[in-house]
Write a protein that holds these residues in place. Structure first.
Motif, PDB file in Angstrom:
ATOM      1  N   ALA A  18       0.823  -1.185   0.039  1.00 44.23           N
ATOM      2  CA  ALA A  18      -0.098   0.043  -0.161  1.00 44.23           C
ATOM      3  C   ALA A  18       0.823   1.277   0.038  1.00 44.23           C
ATOM      4  N   TRP A  22       1.127   4.273  -2.936  1.00 43.66           N
ATOM      5  CA  TRP A  22       1.243   5.659  -2.871  1.00 43.66           C
ATOM      6  C   TRP A  22       2.509   6.415  -3.546  1.00 43.66           C
ATOM      7  N   THR A  28      -4.543   5.674  -2.780  1.00 44.33           N
ATOM      8  CA  THR A  28      -4.681   5.343  -1.394  1.00 44.33           C
ATOM      9  C   THR A  28      -5.442   3.882  -1.519  1.00 44.33           C
ATOM     10  N   LEU A  29      -4.568   2.745  -1.337  1.00 44.11           N
ATOM     11  CA  LEU A  29      -5.209   1.537  -1.470  1.00 44.11           C
ATOM     12  C   LEU A  29      -6.161   1.172  -0.339  1.00 44.11           C
ATOM     13  N   THR A  30      -7.557   0.575  -0.347  1.00 41.55           N
ATOM     14  CA  THR A  30      -8.109   0.284   0.741  1.00 41.55           C
ATOM     15  C   THR A  30      -7.967  -1.362   0.849  1.00 41.55           C
ATOM     16  N   LEU A  31      -7.523  -2.152  -0.235  1.00 39.32           N
ATOM     17  CA  LEU A  31      -7.213  -3.537  -0.059  1.00 39.32           C
ATOM     18  C   LEU A  31      -5.946  -3.739  -0.690  1.00 39.32           C
ATOM     19  N   PRO A  46      -7.152  -5.875   4.112  1.00 42.24           N
ATOM     20  CA  PRO A  46      -7.728  -4.424   4.359  1.00 42.24           C
ATOM     21  C   PRO A  46      -6.525  -3.732   4.791  1.00 42.24           C
ATOM     22  N   ILE A  47      -6.591  -2.331   4.171  1.00 38.60           N
ATOM     23  CA  ILE A  47      -5.260  -1.126   4.670  1.00 38.60           C
ATOM     24  C   ILE A  47      -6.245  -0.216   5.696  1.00 38.60           C
ATOM     25  N   GLU A  48      -5.570  -0.179   6.596  1.00 41.33           N
ATOM     26  CA  GLU A  48      -6.478   1.075   7.507  1.00 41.33           C
ATOM     27  C   GLU A  48      -6.195   2.620   7.162  1.00 41.33           C
ATOM     28  N   GLN A  49      -4.981   2.938   6.980  1.00 44.60           N
ATOM     29  CA  GLN A  49      -4.445   4.168   6.606  1.00 44.60           C
ATOM     30  C   GLN A  49      -3.131   4.158   5.910  1.00 44.60           C
TER      31      GLN A  49
END
Length: 371
Positions: A18, A22, A28-31, A46-49
């Protein structure tokens, strides 16, 4: 049905992917899609931030989900800091940041083991263009505090957790569903071999392979030693070599056949009792009893031997190994058909440096057949 999850290296890799996305695309990846390699499947994590810290540096955060497992890393955040780099030959350099343990017996290298290295290298190199180079620093903000609740220090890993494992899947080792998986493996191997080696975890499996034991004769038991011993006997296995870290196997000498610390301990009591039987003086027995860990107690006995020229380690641990053999066969006998000849058991105990402390007499005979 218990739910499996993923091991820590997978979440570290997801966060690194992730962060790299960037840097490459300002997206911004969410997965994050991860090729687990072992097993050969894709996981969506899942990616939190995700945050860009500069033109050349980005940070991403994932959160550990080991499934329905008694795992203290559950819900802990894993950070990956990724930086563009121009110098050096390697496309991907992996470093351990805060919360990643140091290996005392490997020149203080970060405790990022072979599977984690391979997972990060292969997944990140697929994203990089020819000539691009990055440095990845894995950070576990809660790693240092969580590490004091593990046996990491017993294996020479300090100041944090390890990125350990040989697979991306985290199976619930302490649940009955996982016992069924272990029993299936045992059934398969018992149909092919009369002698098998039981290893509680990855350290035992790795050391047994290095000693030259046929990997096909190795069976992982996790903490389910009792049920697995009985199953082996039912299946007609003639010989079992119990091969493990002394801080785990010592419990069997006290009749504890499910070795998870949530259920039972007694290591210092068992060790102290054998010290007393061997004739150790009362102040030394008290020192052993008051040791913080089994490894610390072993270190104390070694220091006595060095100072006095005695042989307490061998005396005490030889007695423990013989007791493990006897108690294991008694355990099998108590669950066996009356009059039936039960599986023969031998035991080998090793220390945190993966050096063998002692082999029982039976183990000495078995190891000759297995290597």
């Amino acid at each position: 049905m218990s739910r499996s999850g993923y091991t820590l290296p997978v979440f570290a890799c997801a966060a690194a992917i992730a962060a790299l996305h960037w840097l490459r695309d300002r997206k911004t990846l969410t997965l994050a899609s991860i090729d687990l390699i072992e097993p050969a499947q894709i996981a969506e994590i899942p990616i939190e931030q995700v945050a860009g810290l500069s033109e050349n540096t980005a940070l991403a955060i994932a959160r550990s989900d080991p499934g329905d497992n008694l795992d203290l890393t559950k819900d802990t955040p894993i950070w990956a800091l990724v930086e563009w780099r121009e110098q050096g030959d390697d496309a991907v350099i992996i470093k351990g940041g805060e919360g990643i343990g140091r290996q005392l017996n490997a020149d203080d290298k970060p405790a990022i083991y072979a599977y984690a290295q391979k997972l990060l290298q292969e997944n990140l190199q697929r994203i990089l263009a020819p000539g691009e180079k990055i440095t990845v620093t894995i950070i576990l903000p809660e790693g240092r505090s969580l590490a004091v609740r593990t046996s990491n220090s017993a294996f020479g890993v300090v100041e944090g957790l390890s990125l350990l494992g040989t697979t991306g899947i985290s199976q619930p080792l302490s649940t009955p569903d996982q016992l069924a998986v272990f029993r299936a493996e045992l059934q398969n191997k018992a149909s092919r071999f009369e002698s098998l080696v039981f290893c509680i975890g990855e350290n035992g499996l790795d050391l047994a392979r290095k000693l030259g034991i046929n990997p096909e004769q190795l069976v992982k038991t996790a903490n389910w030693l009792g049920p697995m011993l009985v199953e082996a006997d039912v299946l007609g296995v003639k010989e079992i070599l119990l091969f493990g870290y002394h801080g785990k196997l010592i419990k069997l000498a006290g009749g504890i056949f499910h070795t998870h610390h949530y259920l039972a301990d007694g290591r210092r009591e068992i060790l102290s009792a054998h010290c007393a039987i061997a004739g150790l003086k009362s102040p030394d027995i008290q020192a052993v009893f008051n040791s913080a860990t089994a490894e610390a107690a072993l270190t104390y006995l070694k220091s006595l031997d060095a100072a006095t020229g005695s042989d307490w380690v061998n005396k005490v641990y030889s007695a423990i190994a013989e007791t493990i053999d006897v108690r294991s066969q008694e355990y099998i006998q108590s669950h066996s058909e009356s009059g039936k000849k039960v599986t023969v058991c031998g035991s080998i105990l090793f220390d945190r440096d993966r050096k063998i402390i002692v082999k029982s007499k039976t183990a000495g005979l078995l190891i000759g057949k297995l290597c």
